[in-house]
Write a protein that holds these residues in place. Structure first.
Motif, PDB file in Angstrom:
ATOM      1  N   HIS A 189      33.398  50.856  44.075  1.00  0.00           N
ATOM      2  CA  HIS A 189      34.709  50.410  43.603  1.00  0.00           C
ATOM      3  C   HIS A 189      34.631  48.938  43.163  1.00  0.00           C
ATOM      4  N   VAL A 190      34.045  48.104  43.974  1.00  0.00           N
ATOM      5  CA  VAL A 190      33.930  46.673  43.648  1.00  0.00           C
ATOM      6  C   VAL A 190      33.098  46.486  42.378  1.00  0.00           C
ATOM      7  N   ILE A 191      31.994  47.215  42.252  1.00  0.00           N
ATOM      8  CA  ILE A 191      31.143  47.114  41.061  1.00  0.00           C
ATOM      9  C   ILE A 191      31.921  47.515  39.814  1.00  0.00           C
ATOM     10  N   LYS A 195      33.255  52.012  48.580  1.00  0.00           N
ATOM     11  CA  LYS A 195      33.832  50.672  48.448  1.00  0.00           C
ATOM     12  C   LYS A 195      32.958  49.792  47.558  1.00  0.00           C
ATOM     13  N   ALA A 196      31.642  49.861  47.753  1.00  0.00           N
ATOM     14  CA  ALA A 196      30.714  49.078  46.924  1.00  0.00           C
ATOM     15  C   ALA A 196      30.830  49.506  45.459  1.00  0.00           C
ATOM     16  N   LYS A 215      48.901  44.688  45.804  1.00  0.00           N
ATOM     17  CA  LYS A 215      47.684  44.870  45.004  1.00  0.00           C
ATOM     18  C   LYS A 215      47.870  46.008  44.016  1.00  0.00           C
ATOM     19  N   VAL A 220      42.318  39.414  44.447  1.00  0.00           N
ATOM     20  CA  VAL A 220      41.252  39.100  45.411  1.00  0.00           C
ATOM     21  C   VAL A 220      41.836  38.406  46.640  1.00  0.00           C
ATOM     22  N   VAL A 280      35.152  47.521  39.370  1.00  0.00           N
ATOM     23  CA  VAL A 280      36.199  46.529  39.107  1.00  0.00           C
ATOM     24  C   VAL A 280      35.603  45.303  38.428  1.00  0.00           C
ATOM     25  N   ILE A 281      34.431  44.882  38.858  1.00  0.00           N
ATOM     26  CA  ILE A 281      33.781  43.727  38.224  1.00  0.00           C
ATOM     27  C   ILE A 281      33.534  44.000  36.742  1.00  0.00           C
ATOM     28  N   VAL A 295      43.444  41.063  48.807  1.00  0.00           N
ATOM     29  CA  VAL A 295      42.481  41.926  49.488  1.00  0.00           C
ATOM     30  C   VAL A 295      41.724  41.198  50.592  1.00  0.00           C
ATOM     31  N   GLY A 315      38.671  53.766  44.067  1.00  0.00           N
ATOM     32  CA  GLY A 315      39.812  53.261  44.833  1.00  0.00           C
ATOM     33  C   GLY A 315      40.627  54.405  45.424  1.00  0.00           C
ATOM     34  N   SER A 334      36.997  52.614  38.623  1.00  0.00           N
ATOM     35  CA  SER A 334      37.764  51.824  39.598  1.00  0.00           C
ATOM     36  C   SER A 334      38.854  52.673  40.232  1.00  0.00           C
TER      37      SER A 334
END
Length: 148
Positions: A16-18, A13-14, A92, A140, A20-21, A143, A73, A69
């Motif tokens: 994935h977020v990185i 998950k971390a 989403k 966002v 996506v950023i 989510v 994901g 991503s």
């Protein structure tokens, strides 16, 4: 989920977020480069510099970040398939498809600039520049708030 699986899930998950950023940062910056590139004279040193910047941004950051991503994901959904029954996730994923389509348009426009065939004004790219941030805001909210 077992403790090991939960720990792995949180790392995925971390990541994935990185990713996506990074994807969204690039998606916000590329059309801004197009704005300035559209204002540069074809064949000028400025135009040629934008070509290099756009290619490196797309190939070096945006494309790999999008792939990461999707990978992370997808792994999250594979590890937690119950999420697939959530309506907020359906919305989403639809917006992710829209973002991916925008990514495709950006890639095509980059190739047009590369070949000195840009057909759009800087104003057009200023408007298009608002698409990724708008999608990110809605994604966002979906989510975090999970409104449905």
């Amino acid at each position: 989920m077992s403790a090991t699986l939960t720990s792995a899930y949180m790392w995925i998950k971390a990541l994935h977020v990185i990713s996506v950023i990074f994807w969204m940062a690039g998606m916000a910056y590329l059309p801004r480069l197009f704005v300035y590139h559209a204002e540069a004279k074809v064949g000028s040193e400025k135009s040629e510099t934008f070509k290099i910047m756009e290619r490196r941004l797309l190939r070096g950051i945006i494309n790999p970040a999008m792939i990461a991503s999707f990978l992370f994901g997808g792994l999250m959904l594979w590890l937690n398939p119950a999420l697939l029954s959530e309506h907020w996730l359906h919305a989403k994923l639809f917006l992710v498809v829209v973002m991916t389509a925008a990514h495709g348009f950006f890639a095509r426009w980059r190739k047009d600039f590369e070949a000195d065939r840009n057909r759009h004004s800087s104003r057009f790219y200023r408007i298009v520049n608002e698409v990724p941030p708008t999608l990110v805001v809605v994604i966002v909210i979906l989510v975090i708030v999970r409104p449905f």
